[in-house]
Structures are given as C-alpha cells and as structure tokens.
Design an enzyme around this catalytic site. Structure first.
Site, mmCIF file in Angstrom:
data_model
loop_
_atom_site.group_PDB
_atom_site.id
_atom_site.type_symbol
_atom_site.label_atom_id
_atom_site.label_comp_id
_atom_site.label_asym_id
_atom_site.label_seq_id
_atom_site.Cartn_x
_atom_site.Cartn_y
_atom_site.Cartn_z
ATOM 1 N N GLU A 166 54.111 47.822 39.553
ATOM 2 C CA GLU A 166 52.473 48.075 38.348
ATOM 3 C C GLU A 166 52.167 49.847 38.747
ATOM 4 O OE1 GLU A 166 49.751 44.769 39.072
ATOM 5 O OE2 GLU A 166 51.040 43.323 37.831
ATOM 6 N N GLU A 195 56.809 39.859 36.083
ATOM 7 C CA GLU A 195 55.614 38.528 36.757
ATOM 8 C C GLU A 195 54.713 38.062 35.842
ATOM 9 O OE1 GLU A 195 52.941 40.824 39.242
ATOM 10 O OE2 GLU A 195 53.985 41.389 40.147
#
Length: 479
Positions: free
Chosen positions: A203, A303
């Site tokens: 991320e 995710e």
C-alpha cells in the site's frame, strides 16, 4: 535472552515447481492454472493495533513494554508471541478450508536496525523460514510482503513510523535499504517452490504518483538479477487502489488491488444485496481492475474483507454480521467470474476481523478488557472504528478546519474527507501515543509464566472460529 526459533525441516519441493506467469494466468510446471486463495497473517511479523489491541504504532508500543518489562522479559514475551501466533494447528485449519496461500506481512525492523542499517539479522529470516515451512507441510504457498519499509511507504499506522508522512519517498537511503533487503530475501528463497512470490511494498502512498513507479522498476530489476523465477506482486498506488499512472507491466509481475468495500464497515450503509448496491459493488471492483483488463494481466486482490460487530457494539450485532457476510459473498462471486487470486484480511486477531480470534476468557483478553473498551470508545484505532462515539468532539473541529483552511478538502489522499485527516493525526497518532503507557502498565510486574499465558492466548487452541466467515471462504475456495 532470546529463545531458539524452532524451524521445522523444509518439506519436499512442491510438484507444481516454482509458480510462473503465462498470459493472464498463474501456472505450475505442467502449465496447469493455479488460483491463489487465502488470507494475510497480519499482526505477526508486522503487528497492528486493532489486530492485537495495543494503541498507536508498533515500535512505540514495543519501546514502552521494554521499559516496563526489562529486556529479558520483553524478549521472552515477544518470542513466545511470535511462536504461538501461527503454528502447525493454524496451518492445518487453514488448509482444511481449502485455502492454498498465506500472505506474510513483515516489518523491516525484524531484519535490520536503524542504528546499524545493512547488517542483516538472522532471526528475522528464521521466523519467516518457520512459517514458510509450516505452511509448506500442509500444501500452502506463501507470499512475502514488505508491510513496513524504512521511513514508511505510506501515511498509515501499519508502516510503523508513528507519523503521517511517507518519508520513504523523500529519502533514497530508505529506498536503497529496502532493495538490499529484497536482494537478500530473493537469494534466500530462490528456487523455493512453496514461496509463490514477493510483494515488494504494501500500500504505497506516493502523492506525486511517479516515485513509486521509479522504485518499482528498480526493485523489479534487483530481484530479477537474483531470482528470475518467482512472481513479483506490485500494489497499486494510494493503498493499492490507483493504477492511473502505471504504464506497461514490469517483467514477471502481477499487480495487486485491495478491494475493501464501505458496505463492510461501521460507517457504511447496511448491505441488503439490492440490485443498486450490487451494481455499486461491481462498479468499484471494475474501476480497480481496469488496468489489468487493459493489459491482460492476472489479478491478485491482496486485501479485502469486512469487519464484524460484537455483543457490546449493538443489540442487532448478529444481523449486522450476516449483512457483512453477504457483502463478502457477492465480492467473491465477482472474483470467481474474473478468475481473481485473493488474500482476505485477515487470519487472526482479537475479534474484529479475523477468521479466528482470541477467546474472551483468555488471560490476554480478560486482563485488557477495560482498556480495549476504552480504546474503542475513544475511536483510537483508524481501522474500522465507530467514530459516532466521538462525533460531538470532532464534527465541530472538522467544521472549524473547513471554514478556516478549506484547502484541507484537497489534501492527499483526495478520497479522504477532512475528518479522516483530522482523526488520523489527533486520535490515531496523538491520542494513541498517550494511551501507550496505559497499555504497557497492564504488563507491569508480570512473571514469565504470566507473560507466557498472555502470549498463549493467541494459540490456535485458545482461539474461537468465526464460523460465518469461514463458511463463505470454504465455499469459494472450492470453486
């Protein structure tokens, strides 16, 4: 004194060989398509506050516990925690659901010290070896994920900097150190058929949208020079959601989306599976995979997943969770249609999102119960917090900010509202830092036996299973 790390022997190589890419598919040595389906082992080699209950960020929490416990007891507790958090019983259960891949997030601090950069610590690699081999013995692949990089690659708590700046992008030293770590990892796991691949950076949030691309090119080449076989999994920018500035895919690479839905969180509207809601769910997903469809690449959703309510959250908490299981079902149906590999967030925690979670009557949960309730009331954690309990404090503050400094509405990430930025700095950083000594005080004076019991609260046999969630995963793992 640190304990020895029990690394089970490496099992025989997988018959699949090292997984590789063929067009839009991941295939084995015989050319058979492989879909990776599993979960992330968050909270282990990279601890997160909502997963195990501490406030703030990991390094500050560890520093506070070290002061309270002393170095010897500190080492004892965390070694036991790391040992108990994922063991053979966990892998056996994981495989019983039909899941075949575990994503392993890790913090660079297990592998080198900021005071001695470039000198690698063998214990970090041994902890990785241990879980890789435990998984392999149950036929489970692993993906290695650098979740917290030097300097912090994003503005969140899970990059473990304790600030709201992603300094990774400001300092070449941090970028170079991360590449050196990946060279070391690639050399260690080169040829390992149970490692499905490498996830070089979790991320990223590069507000310039260009530095992340330059670093990806560098790390891709560095890994290929050492290990030309293993697949590399690259997250999109801005929390793995933005591919708007990405060009041609890098060699041997799969690009990762993270597909969290607002329907699965306290601030989102209840999900009833209406045609309009399903359309919005699909639209959000298709926006994220537009890059993959354009280039014909394999899709890995690294995710996703709702959070879940408990008895103290609302009288209708069970029906809330049924709605969130239905969100998950509809997401997985979309992934089935597009042959998406996926890794739900997450495997284990203290009862918020995990497939398994510490039972309420374990020593850890009983001892920290009052503190956990306070932390929830204050909305101290960023992830999935119910901020309705602090609206009377933060709504006027947000209105004041917007009136006096309206530019806050353009602050990166642009998808955040002003209250996200304000809450991140004031609650999730400042307030949470002030809660850390209170959390650490719960460990003061504990004996080694008591510390062992606290850590053992995370053993599989001391955990409960979230049956509704696991039923959904089992169903889609088989497809």
């Amino acid at each position: 004194m640190s304990v020895n790390i029990n690394v089970p022997p490496s099992p025989a190589p997988s018959e699949t060989g090292v997984l590789r890419l063929k067009g839009s598919a991941i295939v084995d040595a015989n050319g058979h398509e492989v879909l990776l389906k599993g979960a992330g082992l968050g909270g282990w080699l990279n601890m997160e506050n909502f997963i195990t209950g501490y406030p703030g960020h990991e390094t500050e929490m560890r520093r506070a516990l070290s002061k309270v416990l002393g170095q010897e007891k500190y080492d004892f507790f965390f070694d036991r925690f790391l040992e108990y958090f994922f063991d053979d019983k966990d892998a056996e259960f994981f495989a019983s659901l039909g899941l075949n891949c575990l994503r392993i997030p890790f913090n660079y601090r297990h592998f080198e010290s900021d005071l001695n950069p470039g000198v690698f610590l063998e214990r970090g690699f041994l902890w990785l070896d241990r879980v890789i081999n435990i998984c392999a013995r149950r036929g489970i692949f692993t993906i290695l994920d650098l979740h917290a990089a030097p300097g912090g690659q994003n503005v969140d708590w899970h990059s473990d900097t304790g600030i709201h700046k992603a300094l990774f992008w400001e300092h070449k030293e941090f970028q170079d150190r991360s590449i050196a770590l990946w060279r070391k990892l690639a050399a260690r796991y080169k040829g390992n058929t149970w490692v499905a691949g490498y996830n070089p950076l979790n991320e990223p949030t590069d507000k310039e949208h260009t530095r992340v691309l330059a670093w990806y090119e560098r790390v891709n080449q560095a890994i290929l020079e050492v290990d030309p076989e293993h697949i590399q999994f690259y997250d999109g920018n801005t929390f793995a959601a933005d591919f708007s500035r990405f060009g041609q895919p890098l060699p041997n690479s799969v690009y990762a989306i993270h597909d969290y839905s607002n329907f699965g969180f306290p601030a989102g509207e209840p999900y009833k599976g209406t045609p309009e809601q399903k359309m919005r769910l699909e639209s959000s997903f298709k926006r994220k995979i537009a890059y993959h469809l354009k280039h014909g690449g394999h899709i890995w959703n690294g995710e996703f997943g709702p959070v879940y309510a408990g008895p103290t959250d609302a009288p209708d908490w069970e029906s809330i969770n049924v709605d969130r299981y239905n969100v998950l079902k509809d997401q997985l149906s979309l992934y089935d249609q597009h042959k998406v590999s996926w890794s739900i967030w997450l495997y284990k925690d203290i009862g918020f999102q995990g497939m398994v979670y510490c039972a309420p009557d374990t020593p850890y949960m009983k001892r920290l119960d009052a503190f956990l309730q306070k932390k929830k009331r204050l909305a101290a954690d960023a992830w999935g917090a119910d901020t309705s309990t602090v609206k009377d404090v933060f709504d006027p503050l947000e209105a004041w900010f917007v009136k006096e400094v309206p530019h806050i509405k353009q602050r990166y990430p642009s998808t955040w509202r002003p209250n996200n930025h304000i809450g991140r700095i004031m609650r999730n950083i400042l307030l949470s830092e002030e809660l850390i000594p209170e959390y650490a005080a719960y460990f003061d004076g504990l004996t080694n036996q008591q510390l062992d019991e606290m850590a053992a609260s995370f053993k599989f046999e001391n955990c409960m299973q979230r049956e509704g969630l696991n039923l959904v995963l089992r169903e889609h793992a088989a497809k």
